[in-house]
Design a protein around this motif. Structure first.
Motif: not given
Length: 252
Positions: A11-37
């Motif tokens: 999954k960590r290797q796939k994350a590089v590919v997923d990031a290019k599709k914007g999927k990882t960006f969405t996940q990580l941004s939401r993780a920040i929202i949850v952590a801040a909340r």
């Protein structure tokens, strides 16, 4: 942890590919929202937020996006949507237990998407509690560049770890109780280890061994389909599978 660790590595290797599709960006941004909340919106005093920001920066997310996610979690900025954390549970091919962590602004849409993913790939979305009893939430530090396993063991014990496992050459995963993750992370770094990730993870208490090629292919396709859904943050499953079978089955 063997099966899940191998899958985590892939999954960590796939994350590089997923990031290019914007999927990882969405996940990580939401993780920040949850952590801040869930804590104070200051990374200096919020380990979960600090870790989420580090992951976001490593993935190349712009600082403006990171600041906006923090503000949204803190309630000082809004785009009109309200995100809700929900855990879903189900069974994959061969009775493999699957735990899904989702973050959504529309639980009906998320449930429908998950149900469709399960049904199309030989699984079933279950009721709350049907598989969660097989998992325990733990803190996990991923350590790279491990040249002396004995030193890692000593540092792990000093940091209050429960266990560790070498998952690749010079790469290990150190497991601890959720409340001790920040202390373990700090201890490992002070001992000179390169901690590349510190996260909360659901770890299975038991594993289902998958040996059939078609079953393996269907299971990995199901997990991949679930992970591609926008509302899904994490997918955990209690399978164990030979690495050569896992690699071969990825080519579906």
């Amino acid at each position: 942890m063997a099966g899940h660790s191998k899958w985590a590595n892939i999954k960590r290797q796939k994350a590089v590919v997923d990031a290019k599709k914007g999927k990882t960006f969405t996940q990580l941004s939401r993780a920040i929202i949850v952590a801040a909340r869930s804590g104070i919106p200051d990374p200096a005093g919020n380990f979960q937020l600090r870790t989420a920001i580090d992951k976001a920066k490593a993935a190349g997310i712009p600082n403006d996006n990171i600041e906006r996610a923090i503000a949204k979690g803190a309630g000082t900025w809004s785009d009109g949507s309200v995100l809700e954390e929900i855990r879903y549970e189900g069974y994959g091919p061969g009775g493999v237990a699957i735990l899904i962590e989702a973050l959504t602004d529309n639980r009906n849409r998320t449930a429908a998407d998950l149900r469709a993913a399960f049904s199309k790939n030989g699984g079933n979305l279950g009721e709350t509690g049907c598989v969660s009893w097989m998992f325990a939430q733990k803190g996990v530090c991923v350590v790279q560049g491990v040249e002396n396993e004995e030193k890692l063991l000593e540092a792990s014990l000093e940091g209050g770890a429960d266990s560790y496992e070498m998952t690749e050459v010079e790469t290990g995963e150190v497991v601890t109780e959720v409340g001790n993750l920040e202390h373990l992370n700090k201890t490992l770094k002070e001992q000179g280890f390169q901690v590349t990730d510190a996260e909360l993870r659901w770890i299975p208490d038991n594993f289902v061994e998958v040996t059939d090629t078609e079953q393996a292919r269907s299971l990995l396709k199901l997990i991949d389909t679930l992970e591609k859904l926008d509302d899904v943050q994490n997918v955990t499953a209690n399978f164990d599978m030979a690495e050569n079978l896992m690699t071969a089955s990825m080519a579906y």
